[in-house]
Design a protein around this motif. Structure first.
Motif, short mmCIF file in Angstrom:
data_model
loop_
_atom_site.label_atom_id
_atom_site.label_comp_id
_atom_site.label_asym_id
_atom_site.label_seq_id
_atom_site.Cartn_x
_atom_site.Cartn_y
_atom_site.Cartn_z
N ARG A 137 43.64 45.52 25.70
CA ARG A 137 44.28 46.78 25.27
C ARG A 137 45.10 46.56 24.00
O ARG A 137 45.06 47.39 23.08
CB ARG A 137 45.17 47.32 26.40
N ASP A 180 44.57 43.68 30.10
CA ASP A 180 45.85 43.88 29.43
C ASP A 180 45.82 43.39 27.98
O ASP A 180 46.28 44.09 27.06
CB ASP A 180 46.96 43.14 30.18
N VAL A 181 45.30 42.19 27.75
CA VAL A 181 45.29 41.66 26.39
C VAL A 181 44.29 42.44 25.53
O VAL A 181 44.56 42.73 24.36
CB VAL A 181 44.96 40.16 26.39
N ASP A 233 44.59 34.65 32.25
CA ASP A 233 45.15 35.80 32.96
C ASP A 233 45.11 37.06 32.10
O ASP A 233 45.83 37.18 31.11
CB ASP A 233 46.58 35.49 33.38
N GLY A 234 44.28 38.02 32.53
CA GLY A 234 44.17 39.28 31.82
C GLY A 234 44.95 40.42 32.46
O GLY A 234 44.74 41.58 32.11
N GLY A 235 45.85 40.10 33.39
CA GLY A 235 46.62 41.15 34.05
C GLY A 235 45.89 41.73 35.25
O GLY A 235 44.84 41.24 35.68
N ALA A 236 46.45 42.78 35.81
CA ALA A 236 45.97 43.32 37.09
C ALA A 236 44.47 43.64 37.07
O ALA A 236 43.75 43.35 38.02
CB ALA A 236 46.78 44.55 37.48
N ASP A 237 43.99 44.26 35.99
CA ASP A 237 42.57 44.60 35.93
C ASP A 237 41.80 43.73 34.94
O ASP A 237 40.62 43.96 34.69
CB ASP A 237 42.38 46.08 35.58
N PRO A 290 41.08 39.11 36.05
CA PRO A 290 42.19 39.75 36.76
C PRO A 290 43.08 38.70 37.42
O PRO A 290 42.59 37.69 37.93
CB PRO A 290 41.48 40.63 37.81
N THR A 291 44.36 38.96 37.42
CA THR A 291 45.32 37.97 37.92
C THR A 291 44.96 37.46 39.30
O THR A 291 44.97 36.25 39.55
CB THR A 291 46.73 38.59 37.95
N TYR A 327 40.27 37.67 30.24
CA TYR A 327 39.90 38.90 30.93
C TYR A 327 39.67 38.72 32.43
O TYR A 327 39.04 39.54 33.09
CB TYR A 327 38.67 39.55 30.27
#
Length: 253
Positions: A196, A193-194, A186-190, A165-166, A163
């Motif tokens: 979700r 992502d995972v 890496d949980g993506g931009a915010d 943010p990248t 969780y």
């Protein structure tokens, strides 16, 4: 090496908890030569847990491996929250399991649980099979990894999905960003992502009254809770100041 010299060397290398680390290294070393070898690795920046081969978590020694996410003490908040509603015979799934520490801690704390685990990272799966029954640890992307006969039977789905943010990964301590696989962080931009994907699929796997428990940050927790609510789960957020742990809980009706 004298203990005081060991502590001083660790402190000079920037180890904040030099006394604690000196104790762990001393207990793990077979002899003076192995202690010197482990100290050199630690001073060079290798995480203490990888140097000694284990992490202390919820009273257990959890086997760790290079590249695999090392369990943090804050995750003990998730274990306590999950254990409070479990009994012998319940099915538990440790999703995004890393070392399998969450599942192992729950199995130790609530005897008789039926614990399964899964991770997309093959190195994590191999490591988790050292901490859990190997035939109950599966490789694959989230729910795709799980045996179909668990669908609708899970009493607790415990998840420490990445969780961060990248863009924040570069700000993490080097022990994490340089030694743990990117997929574990890496949980993506915010950072969500995972999570979700976890929330979207949880309802089909949870038993009636089953709970989805996700570790989060305090800032992200309200968003995670909103995702669960949108998926039809009754939500709650628990905060554990002692270990700085935040857990978002969604319960299936």
């Amino acid at each position: 090496m004298p203990y005081a010299e060991l502590v001083a060397t660790l402190r000079a290398a920037g180890c904040v908890f030099a006394e604690d680390e000196a104790r762990v290294l001393t207990e793990a070393a077979r002899d003076d030569a192995s202690l010197a070898w482990m100290l050199a690795r630690r001073v060079a920046g290798e995480p203490l847990e990888l140097v000694v081969g284990f992490a202390d978590f919820c009273g257990l020694r959890i086997a760790v491996a290079p590249g695999v996410f090392v369990p943090r003490q804050r995750s003990s908040a998730l274990v306590r929250a999950a254990a409070a509603g479990l009994a012998a015979g319940d099915v538990v799934v440790d999703l995004c399991c890393g070392t399998g520490a969450l599942g192992a801690a729950l199995a130790a704390g609530v005897p008789g649980l039926e614990v399964y685990a899964a991770d997309v990272d093959p190195d994590a799966v191999a490591c988790a099979r050292r901490n859990l029954p190997p035939d109950r640890v599966f490789e694959g992307d989230l729910y795709e990894a799980l045996p179909g006969d668990l669908r609708g039977r899970v009493a607790a789905l415990v998840v420490n999905a990445p969780y961060v943010p990248t863009d924040d990964i570069a700000l993490m301590p080097p022990e994490a960003r340089d030694h743990e696989h990117r997929v574990a962080l890496d949980g993506g931009a915010d950072g969500l992502d995972v999570q979700r994907g976890v929330v979207a699929g949880a309802g089909a796997w949870l038993a009636p009254g089953g709970r989805l428990l996700i570790e989060s940050s305090r800032a992200q927790a309200p968003v995670t809770a909103a995702l669960m609510a949108a998926a039809g789960l009754a939500t709650a957020i628990t905060l554990d100041d002692e270990v700085d742990g935040t857990v978002v809980i969604g319960t299936r009706s």
